[in-house]
Design a protein around this motif. Structure first.
Motif, short mmCIF file in Angstrom:
data_model
loop_
_atom_site.label_atom_id
_atom_site.label_comp_id
_atom_site.label_asym_id
_atom_site.label_seq_id
_atom_site.Cartn_x
_atom_site.Cartn_y
_atom_site.Cartn_z
N GLY A 144 24.28 53.54 61.15
CA GLY A 144 25.02 52.34 61.51
C GLY A 144 24.26 51.11 61.06
O GLY A 144 23.02 51.07 61.11
N GLU A 145 25.00 50.08 60.65
CA GLU A 145 24.33 48.90 60.09
C GLU A 145 23.46 48.20 61.12
O GLU A 145 22.38 47.68 60.78
N ARG A 146 23.87 48.18 62.39
CA ARG A 146 23.03 47.51 63.38
C ARG A 146 21.82 48.35 63.73
O ARG A 146 20.73 47.81 64.00
N THR A 147 21.98 49.65 63.75
CA THR A 147 20.81 50.51 63.98
C THR A 147 19.81 50.35 62.85
O THR A 147 18.60 50.24 63.08
N ALA A 148 20.31 50.34 61.62
CA ALA A 148 19.41 50.18 60.47
C ALA A 148 18.70 48.83 60.52
O ALA A 148 17.49 48.74 60.25
N ALA A 149 19.43 47.77 60.89
CA ALA A 149 18.80 46.45 60.98
C ALA A 149 17.77 46.41 62.09
O ALA A 149 16.69 45.83 61.94
N ARG A 150 18.07 47.04 63.22
CA ARG A 150 17.14 47.03 64.34
C ARG A 150 15.86 47.79 64.03
O ARG A 150 14.76 47.41 64.44
N LEU A 151 16.00 48.89 63.27
CA LEU A 151 14.84 49.73 62.95
C LEU A 151 14.21 49.38 61.61
O LEU A 151 13.21 49.99 61.22
N THR A 185 16.73 61.59 54.21
CA THR A 185 16.80 60.32 53.47
C THR A 185 18.03 59.54 53.91
O THR A 185 19.15 60.09 53.98
N VAL A 186 17.82 58.25 54.18
CA VAL A 186 18.95 57.35 54.47
C VAL A 186 19.59 56.97 53.14
O VAL A 186 18.92 56.43 52.25
N VAL A 187 20.89 57.26 52.98
CA VAL A 187 21.57 56.93 51.72
C VAL A 187 22.58 55.80 51.88
O VAL A 187 23.17 55.35 50.89
N GLY A 188 22.84 55.34 53.12
CA GLY A 188 23.81 54.26 53.29
C GLY A 188 23.88 53.79 54.73
O GLY A 188 23.32 54.43 55.64
N THR A 189 24.53 52.66 54.91
CA THR A 189 24.80 52.13 56.26
C THR A 189 26.30 51.89 56.37
O THR A 189 27.00 51.67 55.38
N TYR A 190 26.79 51.90 57.62
CA TYR A 190 28.24 51.81 57.83
C TYR A 190 28.56 50.90 59.01
O TYR A 190 27.71 50.59 59.85
N ALA A 191 29.83 50.52 59.06
CA ALA A 191 30.45 49.88 60.23
C ALA A 191 31.76 50.61 60.48
O ALA A 191 32.45 51.00 59.53
N VAL A 192 32.09 50.80 61.72
CA VAL A 192 33.32 51.53 62.03
C VAL A 192 34.53 50.62 61.83
O VAL A 192 34.49 49.43 62.15
N ARG A 193 35.59 51.18 61.26
CA ARG A 193 36.82 50.39 61.05
C ARG A 193 37.53 50.10 62.37
O ARG A 193 37.88 48.97 62.66
N ASP A 194 37.76 51.15 63.14
CA ASP A 194 38.50 51.01 64.40
C ASP A 194 37.98 52.06 65.36
O ASP A 194 38.29 53.24 65.23
N GLY A 215 26.37 51.70 70.31
CA GLY A 215 26.13 53.09 69.97
C GLY A 215 26.60 53.38 68.57
O GLY A 215 27.73 53.06 68.21
N GLU A 216 25.74 53.98 67.75
CA GLU A 216 26.09 54.29 66.37
C GLU A 216 25.48 55.65 66.02
O GLU A 216 24.26 55.78 65.91
N PRO A 217 26.31 56.67 65.85
CA PRO A 217 25.78 57.98 65.48
C PRO A 217 25.16 57.96 64.09
O PRO A 217 25.41 57.06 63.27
N VAL A 218 24.37 58.98 63.81
CA VAL A 218 23.85 59.23 62.46
C VAL A 218 24.76 60.28 61.85
O VAL A 218 24.80 61.42 62.32
N PHE A 219 25.54 59.90 60.84
CA PHE A 219 26.48 60.84 60.23
C PHE A 219 25.81 61.55 59.06
O PHE A 219 25.03 60.97 58.29
N THR A 220 26.18 62.81 58.91
CA THR A 220 25.67 63.63 57.82
C THR A 220 26.71 64.67 57.46
O THR A 220 27.82 64.66 58.01
N ILE A 221 26.35 65.59 56.54
CA ILE A 221 27.31 66.62 56.15
C ILE A 221 26.94 67.93 56.84
O ILE A 221 25.86 68.08 57.41
N MET A 222 27.85 68.90 56.78
CA MET A 222 27.64 70.15 57.49
C MET A 222 26.44 70.91 56.96
O MET A 222 25.74 71.60 57.73
N ALA A 223 26.12 70.78 55.67
CA ALA A 223 24.96 71.49 55.13
C ALA A 223 23.68 71.04 55.80
O ALA A 223 22.78 71.86 56.06
N THR A 224 23.57 69.75 56.11
CA THR A 224 22.38 69.25 56.79
C THR A 224 22.32 69.76 58.22
O THR A 224 21.25 70.12 58.73
#
Length: 1017
Positions: A144-151, A185-194, A215-224
């Motif tokens: 999440g963009e705010r989590t990334a900015a905070r950390l 590895t962090v590959v991007g940051t996001y904001a939720v649409r709705d 609250g902002e989860p850390v999203f990843t793919i099923m392989a991870t």
């Protein structure tokens, strides 16, 4: 003989057509009610589905899978999620989303919180990628963009995460590493649409955590998820119902499918949880349909009765006009069946023809109304809508026969009389029965607490009819007296018009019919307008403001600071928290930022102005709150007089002045003599407001007494920001509600502790920086000296400053206090209860983003306009459109009966008035007699019908389910606006008045024509 009857119909085809139209309306009314209910059932379902919350349109099955299951051979077999997913096979037509998550530590600087590692199918379609890209390979993360900015993390930065489990030891709550660390590895940051989108289900991914922001989860793919070591995984399948599943014709199948799913999930045991809001939605649809089935018959019944009455009146008028013909038939000794057929055949043919056309007309009428009011829903026409048509047709035919009973049974001498006989004993008995039934129905409503069942369902119809019949009994003496006075005053035209009415028994019945017509229309106007006003109150006052945002967990001062930062001038936003209830006798309430109350909140009618109430809730105070500037707080205290084994602990309740939150700082156990107690408080960076000094017993000792003198109170660095010594030496600037007393001491603030029952809860000393007792506005009883439950759940003395009909949202038994003052007197250092941000219609479109930038997380969005829309598609609102339709049909019935009565009377009145004209009656007088006879009747019927409508509404309106399915405890209107009812009755009167004038003009022209011919002849 049949040919003769048909010839009679053709000879008087105008009357036959009018009678057929009345029969058409009677049967159409009987067909329209069930047809409308079918359409309303569909519209209720479609409306509830269209306005349902996302959680009500789907199902979710969740389970916890242990990644290390199988190590214990004696353990039960693990839950296989393929088995859970198989439970959904019997529920097709849903859009399913698979998700998995587990906690991990390593990103956050503390083990108090864990990151939510989440895989969710198609997640990037529902996010805005702010920087970088979406994860595509194993080991890639999206923050999440705010989590990334905070950390301080950016795309491309490596992180190390470790699967964790929650430590349930209350002495050290938090998370513990429980797996092999993994480098990612962090590959991007996001904001939720709705965050409220149905796609996210009910998982609360974006719920804020105190101290960490949104609250902002850390999203990843099923392989991870599969590759990373972790103790266990929470998996879920969320299904959102598709359009085909929610079709109004398949709701029964949907309910059965959900029940089967519940049974299947139950067989899988407690390890599998099923959650869905669909049963609640379906129950709400059923409740709306039930309300519609109560409201539609309320006017369908009087409409059918009015139709039968109009047929009875019309046929009776026609039979009186044909008495000479029937007398000739009887004089010639015709057999009874011949006489019966010749007497009734003409009316029965017209009624039967109208009844057959009424079946089609009723359905077409409902189709037109439904197409206009329920676009896209359809009416699903079928034979079921005709189930009452035969009964209505039979009732119309029986009314036609009953209207001619006197012509069938009377001797020739009676039939040859020019002036009909007055109403006899049978008529009086019939009217008495109607009145008795109306009384019984009204009593049943009263004793059943307004239950619209049994005879009570017919109460409005019977009351309107009974009132109309009683009023018609008063017509003759009133009109006769008025006609006599007009004659004595030299106004023969008015007198003749009055005498025409008083000499015709049929005029009484016509008057009763017109009164009932206006009464039905007025009653419909009462119901429609009262319901509309009630929905407005529910939508506006029930929501509290034009828009209300629910906020995730947050401290009260944080809420205030964030809202004031977003709206520094108080133009559109107000912070609100809930005041807890203390039981039935201690109402709960709202704590609001009263500086914005008048600008933001929707306010009840008949209440003191919001501005005046706000000013009294927040009077100016002479004392500012004490503020400690540094992060290292310090208290110098001298303790004496404590008995052996009696120990006290000192603490401070502090609130950050920069919106960082609240805290209760434990400074340690008090030692005898003068000592210094210090503690570092990170939340006080930038300053803290002192809410109170707490003294708590160590252990469970009883009878604690002693003396504590607060010598100094402030920060270690800089000392200059300490509470001034003169303030400490003045006990009047402090208060101690319980377990002790304050007094002056040269060395500082003296506290004499006296707690005979011990101090299991702290005894608090608080600065006098707010009014005390706290001002409170209230709805419902709140006597002087009342004590509410404060924000910290402690007793809160209040002084009533204004009585309100209702507190917004909470209703007629609640209180209202200022949030900042209530927070200052609270010492719990806890989060706000049900925090909200209220907005008016001037709030900017990006208000959610602005609040999020201040650390608030919006978890819900309520709009008064959406609430109004939901109320407008509920069963009661939709059913009331039938009342409008019924009022229109009633007016047509009254107009038709008026036309037919005038047509039957026309021949005789032309003879009478033209004879008087030839004998010297002036043209103006004859014209007034012709024009105003029925106009006077309409005018009188309008006034009486208005009173009848209001009387029937007063007796039965309170029983109608107008306020929606779950009405809040708000002062909903019980009466319509006078102008609306008067306008509706005036419109009915205008139409009937035009009909009366048209018939009067025709009569006047015929009189003049015959008069000219008579004089020329």
């Amino acid at each position: 003989m049949t040919g003769l009857v048909l010839a009679m119909v053709w000879r008087r085809r105008g009357q036959a057509v009018t009678l057929a139209l009345l029969a058409l309306l009677a049967v159409a009314a009987a067909v329209a009610a069930p047809a409308y209910l079918i359409a309303a059932d569909r519209a209720v379902a479609a409306g509830q589905i269209a306005t349902a919350a996302p959680g009500e349109l789907g199902v979710s099955i969740a389970a916890s899978l242990d990644a290390r299951a199988g190590a214990d051979p004696d353990a039960p077999p693990p839950v296989d999620f393929t088995t859970v997913g198989a439970a959904l096979v019997d529920l097709p037509g849903f859009d399913y989303v698979y998700a998995a998550e587990y906690p991990a530590v390593g990103i956050e600087p503390t083990l108090e919180f864990a990151s939510r590692m989440v895989f969710r199918q198609r997640v990037c379609d529902h996010l805005r990628i702010r920087a970088g890209r979406c994860p595509a390979g194993e080991g890639e993360l999206l923050l999440g963009e705010r989590t990334a900015a905070r950390l301080g993390l950016r795309p491309g930065d490596p992180v190390t995460l470790t699967g964790a489990r929650f430590n349930d030891d209350p002495r050290a709550p938090g998370y513990l590493p429980a797996a092999i660390p993994q480098r990612l590895t962090v590959v991007g940051t996001y904001a939720v649409r709705d965050a409220g989108e149905a796609y996210w289900g009910t998982h609360g991914y974006f719920t804020a955590t105190p101290g960490r922001g949104p609250g902002e989860p850390v999203f990843t793919i099923m392989a991870t998820v599969r590759a990373m070591d972790h103790p266990g995984t929470d998996v879920s399948i969320d299904g959102t119902a598709g359009a085909a599943v929610l079709d109004v014709d398949r709701l029964g199948e949907l309910r059965a499918g959900v029940e089967r799913l519940r049974e299947t999930a139950g067989k899988l045991g407690s390890a599998v949880q099923l959650s869905t809001g669909l049963p609640g939605l379906l129950d709400r649809i059923d409740a709306g349909r039930a309300a519609a089935r109560q409201l539609v018959p309320v006017l369908a019944v009087p409409l059918v009765l009015l139709a039968c009455f109009s047929i009875f009146l019309a046929v009776g008028y026609g039979a009186e006009g044909r008495q000479n013909e029937l007398a000739v038939v009887a004089l010639r000794g015709a057999r009874w069946w011949t006489r019966w057929w010749l007497a009734t055949g003409e009316s029965l043919v017209a009624v039967l023809a109208g009844a057959l056309l009424g079946c089609l007309a009723g359905q077409l009428l409902v189709n037109a109304v439904a197409a206009n009011r329920f676009p896209g829903v359809g009416v699903d026409p079928g034979w079921s809508s005709l189930r009452y048509a035969p009964l209505a047709a039979v009732a119309a035919l029986l009314a036609a026969v009953a209207a001619q009973r006197r012509q069938l049974l009377s001797p020739v001498s009676t039939l040859l009389r020019r002036t009909p006989a007055r109403r006899g004993r049978r008529v009086l008995i019939t009217e008495a029965v109607v009145v008795v039934l109306a009384v019984v129905a009204g009593i049943q409503l009263a004793v059943s607490n307004g239950s619209l069942t049994g005879l009570g369902l017919f109460a409005p119809a019977l009351l309107i009819l009974a009132f109309a019949l009683v009023a018609s009994r008063l017509l003759v003496p009133v009109v006769t007296g008025a006609a006599a006075r007009a004659l004595h005053r030299g106004r023969p035209g008015t007198a003749l018009a009055g005498f025409q009415l008083s000499r015709r028994p049929g005029a009484e019945r016509l008057f009763a019919l017109l009164v009932a017509t206006v009464g039905v229309a007025g009653y419909a106007a009462c119901a429609v307008d009262t319901a509309a006003r009630g929905r407005d109150v529910e939508a506006v006052l029930g929501t509290g403001a034009a828009r209300v945002l629910d906020v995730g967990p947050v401290y009260r001062q944080q809420l205030l600071a964030a809202v004031r930062a977003v709206d520094p001038h108080g133009d559109f936003a107000m912070a609100v928290s809930r005041l807890p209830s203390g039981g039935p006798s201690i109402p709960g309430g709202l704590a609001v930022d009263s500086t914005r109350l008048a600008v933001v909140a929707d306010w009840p009618d008949d209440a003191p102005t919001a501005r005046s109430v706000a000013g009294r809730l927040r009077p100016d105070t002479a004392e500012p709150p004490p503020v400690l500037s540094g992060t290292d707080v310090s208290v110098v205290a001298t303790t004496s007089g404590l008995g052996a084994g009696k120990r006290l602990r000192i603490s401070l309740a502090l609130t950050s002045v920069q919106g960082r939150g609240d805290t209760e700082v434990q400074l340690g156990e008090l030692q005898p003599g003068r000592r210094t107690y210090q503690q570092r408080v990170p939340v006080c960076q930038g300053g803290c407001r002192l809410n109170g000094i707490g003294l708590t017993a160590v252990g469970t000792a009883l009878g604690i007494t002693g003396r504590v003198v607060i010598n100094e109170l402030g920060s270690v660095n800089p000392v200059a920001d300490a509470v001034p010594a003169e303030r400490l030496r003045e006990p009047g600037r402090w208060r101690m509600p319980r377990n002790g007393r304050l007094s002056a001491d040269p060395a500082g603030l003296r506290i004499d502790v006296d707690a005979s029952g011990g101090l299991s809860a702290a005894a608090w000393v608080q600065p006098v920086d707010t009014p005390w007792p706290l001002p409170a506005a209230h709805a419902g009883p709140l006597p002087p000296g009342a004590v509410l439950t404060g924000l910290d759940a402690n007793p809160l003395p209040v002084v009533p400053i204004a009585g309100l009909p209702a507190v917004p949202v909470l209703g007629r038994h609640a209180t209202l206090v200022d949030l900042e003052y209530a927070d200052r007197v609270a010492v719990d250092a806890a989060q706000a209860q049900l925090p909200q941000v209220w907005l008016n219609d001037r709030a900017p479109a990006d208000i959610v983003d602005r609040l999020s930038a201040q650390g608030l997380t919006v978890t819900g969005d309520h709009r008064a306009a959406l609430t109004a829309r939901r109320l407008h598609v509920q069963g009661p609102a939709l059913a009331l459109w039938f009342h409008v339709l019924a009022a229109g049909l009633a007016v047509l019935l009254g107009a038709g009966a008026l036309v037919l009565a005038a047509a039957v009377d026309r021949g005789r009145r032309v003879e009478d008035l033209s004879a008087l004209r030839i004998q010297g009656l002036g043209r103006g007088a004859a014209g007034r007699a012709a024009l105003w006879t029925y106009a006077i009747l309409v005018f009188a019927a309008t006034l009486v019908g208005l009173l009848v409508a209001l009387g029937a509404w007063a007796l039965t309106g309170w029983t109608l389910p107008l306020a929606g399915l779950t009405p809040p405890d708000l002062p909903l209107p019980a009466w319509p606006r006078p102008g609306v009812v008067a306008g509706a009755c005036g419109a009915v009167a205008a139409l009937l008045f035009l009909v009366a004038l048209a018939t009067g003009r025709d009569l006047r022209d015929r009189i003049e024509s015959k008069t000219v011919n008579g004089r020329n002849g």
